[in-house]
Motif scaffolding. Sequence first.
Motif, PDB file in Angstrom:
ATOM      1  N   VAL A  85       0.882  -1.368   0.113  1.00 53.50           N
ATOM      2  CA  VAL A  85       0.095  -0.247   0.155  1.00 53.50           C
ATOM      3  C   VAL A  85       0.972   1.308  -0.020  1.00 53.50           C
ATOM      4  CG1 VAL A  85      -1.758  -1.141   1.184  1.00 53.50           C
ATOM      5  CG2 VAL A  85      -0.077   0.162   3.208  1.00 53.50           C
ATOM      6  N   ASN A  86       0.289   2.146  -0.698  1.00 52.15           N
ATOM      7  CA  ASN A  86       1.077   3.464  -0.530  1.00 52.15           C
ATOM      8  C   ASN A  86      -0.190   4.200   0.692  1.00 52.15           C
ATOM      9  OD1 ASN A  86       2.008   5.979  -0.692  1.00 52.15           O
ATOM     10  ND2 ASN A  86       1.591   6.634  -2.674  1.00 52.15           N
ATOM     11  N   ALA A  87       0.468   4.081   2.133  1.00 53.68           N
ATOM     12  CA  ALA A  87      -0.396   4.605   3.379  1.00 53.68           C
ATOM     13  C   ALA A  87      -1.769   5.704   2.788  1.00 53.68           C
ATOM     14  CB  ALA A  87       0.198   4.351   3.804  1.00 53.68           C
ATOM     15  N   PRO A  88      -2.304   5.156   3.520  1.00 54.18           N
ATOM     16  CA  PRO A  88      -3.093   7.429   3.493  1.00 54.18           C
ATOM     17  C   PRO A  88      -2.675   8.530   3.338  1.00 54.18           C
ATOM     18  CG  PRO A  88      -5.136   5.765   4.377  1.00 54.18           C
ATOM     19  CD  PRO A  88      -3.338   4.839   4.419  1.00 54.18           C
ATOM     20  N   HIS A  89      -2.646   9.441   2.446  1.00 54.62           N
ATOM     21  CA  HIS A  89      -2.016  10.933   2.640  1.00 54.62           C
ATOM     22  C   HIS A  89      -2.256  11.426   1.730  1.00 54.62           C
ATOM     23  CE1 HIS A  89      -0.296   8.842  -0.803  1.00 54.62           C
ATOM     24  NE2 HIS A  89       0.050  10.073  -1.627  1.00 54.62           N
ATOM     25  N   MET A  90      -1.812  13.003   1.910  1.00 57.86           N
ATOM     26  CA  MET A  90      -1.954  13.933   1.313  1.00 57.86           C
ATOM     27  C   MET A  90      -0.741  14.994   0.880  1.00 57.86           C
ATOM     28  SD  MET A  90      -4.222  16.793   3.989  1.00 57.86           S
ATOM     29  CE  MET A  90      -3.990  18.515   3.601  1.00 57.86           C
ATOM     30  N   HIS A  91      -0.822  15.810  -0.402  1.00 55.40           N
ATOM     31  CA  HIS A  91      -0.377  16.971  -0.561  1.00 55.40           C
ATOM     32  C   HIS A  91      -1.116  18.464  -0.021  1.00 55.40           C
ATOM     33  CE1 HIS A  91       1.505  12.996  -2.496  1.00 55.40           C
ATOM     34  NE2 HIS A  91       0.438  13.059  -3.659  1.00 55.40           N
ATOM     35  N   PRO A  92      -0.468  18.783   0.402  1.00 55.85           N
ATOM     36  CA  PRO A  92      -1.008  20.591   0.984  1.00 55.85           C
ATOM     37  C   PRO A  92      -0.862  21.296  -0.329  1.00 55.85           C
ATOM     38  CG  PRO A  92       1.127  19.866   2.172  1.00 55.85           C
ATOM     39  CD  PRO A  92       0.531  18.358   0.998  1.00 55.85           C
ATOM     40  N   ARG A  93       0.381  20.646  -1.243  1.00 55.26           N
ATOM     41  CA  ARG A  93       0.041  21.667  -2.124  1.00 55.26           C
ATOM     42  C   ARG A  93       0.308  21.405  -4.354  1.00 55.26           C
ATOM     43  NH1 ARG A  93       3.735  22.364   1.458  1.00 55.26           N
ATOM     44  NH2 ARG A  93       5.811  21.153   0.972  1.00 55.26           N
ATOM     45  N   ALA A  94      -0.849  20.213  -3.908  1.00 51.43           N
ATOM     46  CA  ALA A  94      -1.361  19.884  -5.157  1.00 51.43           C
ATOM     47  C   ALA A  94      -1.857  18.830  -5.671  1.00 51.43           C
ATOM     48  CB  ALA A  94       0.158  19.134  -5.458  1.00 51.43           C
ATOM     49  N   ALA A 151       3.195   9.678 -10.694  1.00 51.48           N
ATOM     50  CA  ALA A 151       2.461  10.367 -10.171  1.00 51.48           C
ATOM     51  C   ALA A 151       2.532  11.648 -10.830  1.00 51.48           C
ATOM     52  CB  ALA A 151       1.655   9.746  -8.993  1.00 51.48           C
ATOM     53  N   ALA A 152       1.965  12.594 -12.155  1.00 49.80           N
ATOM     54  CA  ALA A 152       2.271  14.023 -11.846  1.00 49.80           C
ATOM     55  C   ALA A 152       1.729  14.740 -11.024  1.00 49.80           C
ATOM     56  CB  ALA A 152       2.137  13.989 -13.446  1.00 49.80           C
ATOM     57  N   LEU A 153       2.582  15.957 -10.723  1.00 45.14           N
ATOM     58  CA  LEU A 153       1.829  16.744  -9.686  1.00 45.14           C
ATOM     59  C   LEU A 153       1.940  17.936 -10.584  1.00 45.14           C
ATOM     60  CD1 LEU A 153       3.253  14.735  -7.077  1.00 45.14           C
ATOM     61  CD2 LEU A 153       1.934  15.287  -5.933  1.00 45.14           C
ATOM     62  N   ASN A 154       1.122  19.044 -10.187  1.00 47.97           N
ATOM     63  CA  ASN A 154       0.990  20.203 -10.227  1.00 47.97           C
ATOM     64  C   ASN A 154       1.705  21.031  -9.330  1.00 47.97           C
ATOM     65  OD1 ASN A 154      -1.056  20.351  -8.518  1.00 47.97           O
ATOM     66  ND2 ASN A 154      -1.945  21.854  -9.441  1.00 47.97           N
ATOM     67  N   SER A 155       3.189  21.057  -8.689  1.00 49.72           N
ATOM     68  CA  SER A 155       3.510  22.039  -8.015  1.00 49.72           C
ATOM     69  C   SER A 155       4.848  21.153  -7.562  1.00 49.72           C
ATOM     70  CB  SER A 155       3.216  21.507  -6.329  1.00 49.72           C
ATOM     71  OG  SER A 155       4.330  22.461  -5.664  1.00 49.72           O
ATOM     72  N   GLN A 156       6.200  22.169  -7.741  1.00 49.18           N
ATOM     73  CA  GLN A 156       7.205  21.778  -7.584  1.00 49.18           C
ATOM     74  C   GLN A 156       8.395  20.825  -6.540  1.00 49.18           C
ATOM     75  OE1 GLN A 156       9.499  25.750  -8.906  1.00 49.18           O
ATOM     76  NE2 GLN A 156       9.911  26.057  -5.985  1.00 49.18           N
ATOM     77  N   ASN A 157       7.323  21.395  -5.767  1.00 50.18           N
ATOM     78  CA  ASN A 157       7.069  20.722  -4.245  1.00 50.18           C
ATOM     79  C   ASN A 157       5.634  20.503  -3.571  1.00 50.18           C
ATOM     80  OD1 ASN A 157       8.088  20.279  -1.490  1.00 50.18           O
ATOM     81  ND2 ASN A 157       9.082  22.003  -0.949  1.00 50.18           N
ATOM     82  N   PRO A 158       5.154  19.584  -3.695  1.00 50.76           N
ATOM     83  CA  PRO A 158       3.544  19.055  -3.259  1.00 50.76           C
ATOM     84  C   PRO A 158       3.340  18.912  -2.082  1.00 50.76           C
ATOM     85  CG  PRO A 158       4.366  17.110  -4.224  1.00 50.76           C
ATOM     86  CD  PRO A 158       5.806  18.078  -4.577  1.00 50.76           C
ATOM     87  N   GLY A 159       4.513  18.356  -1.445  1.00 55.96           N
ATOM     88  CA  GLY A 159       4.659  18.109   0.222  1.00 55.96           C
ATOM     89  C   GLY A 159       4.013  16.976   0.656  1.00 55.96           C
ATOM     90  N   VAL A 160       4.400  15.724   1.076  1.00 55.36           N
ATOM     91  CA  VAL A 160       3.989  14.462   2.005  1.00 55.36           C
ATOM     92  C   VAL A 160       3.046  15.028   2.832  1.00 55.36           C
ATOM     93  CG1 VAL A 160       3.316  12.422   1.634  1.00 55.36           C
ATOM     94  CG2 VAL A 160       4.712  13.489   0.066  1.00 55.36           C
ATOM     95  N   ILE A 161       1.464  14.584   3.729  1.00 57.97           N
ATOM     96  CA  ILE A 161       1.589  14.257   5.133  1.00 57.97           C
ATOM     97  C   ILE A 161       1.062  12.745   4.850  1.00 57.97           C
ATOM     98  CG2 ILE A 161       0.105  15.053   6.768  1.00 57.97           C
ATOM     99  CD1 ILE A 161       0.039  18.027   4.689  1.00 57.97           C
ATOM    100  N   ASP A 162       1.599  12.123   5.299  1.00 58.17           N
ATOM    101  CA  ASP A 162       1.198  10.686   6.264  1.00 58.17           C
ATOM    102  C   ASP A 162       0.824  10.895   7.234  1.00 58.17           C
ATOM    103  OD1 ASP A 162       1.541   7.374   5.776  1.00 58.17           O
ATOM    104  OD2 ASP A 162       2.459   7.899   7.627  1.00 58.17           O
ATOM    105  N   ILE A 163      -0.514  10.755   7.049  1.00 62.29           N
ATOM    106  CA  ILE A 163      -1.503  10.119   8.178  1.00 62.29           C
ATOM    107  C   ILE A 163      -0.927   9.746   9.544  1.00 62.29           C
ATOM    108  CG2 ILE A 163      -4.054  10.005   8.477  1.00 62.29           C
ATOM    109  CD1 ILE A 163      -3.606  12.412   6.261  1.00 62.29           C
TER     110      ILE A 163
END
Length: 197
Positions: A85-94, A151-163
């Motif tokens: 799994v890629n555990a539940p997470h979010m990208h605050p900037r992308a 995965a492509a993201l619309n930020s040069q630094n999308p950030g990752v917050i692993d829950i």
Amino acid sequence: MASDPTPLQDFCVADLSSPVLVNGFVCKDPKLVQVNDFLFSGLNLAGNTSNAVGSLVNHVTVAQLPGLNTLGISIARIDYAPMGVNAPHMHPRATEIFTVLEGNLQVGFVTSNPENRLITKVLQKGDVFVFPKGLVHFQRNVGYGNAVAFAALNSQNPGVIDIASTVFGSKPAISGDILAKAFQVDKNVIAALQSRF
């Protein structure tokens, strides 16, 4: 006050060694820019998925590829062992657009409060899915072999917050009393979870 929402030069290669702090990175002198500032090699290599979650994410952000500075994009390769799994997470900037290259992956995201609706689908090779900016999302390999996605993201630094690691592994730790009330479980359960992170 006038402004321009796009870069005013051809490129702004990040000067990662500059002590100047800005929102992003200071530009390297264009006369010092080299071809390798625009190159990252290695996304063809499978990641080591021998870990607790059975996956590995290889991010390519401005920190790895200075030529991404000010361009608002980044990319990642995600490798999954069977049932990884890629555990539940979010990208605050992308926002993330996700493409399966090999295998079958269950993907999903959860809408915001108060609905908290799970949007989920099993993807196959060639399928594309989008995870909206800031929403908690995940992937799981539901096939019998390894799986690979980009995965492509619309930020040069999308950030990752692993829950899980954010909630249970913060430094200093969030009080067990707070987490026990939030998750409606005994403090011993919270202590056990915090000990894993």
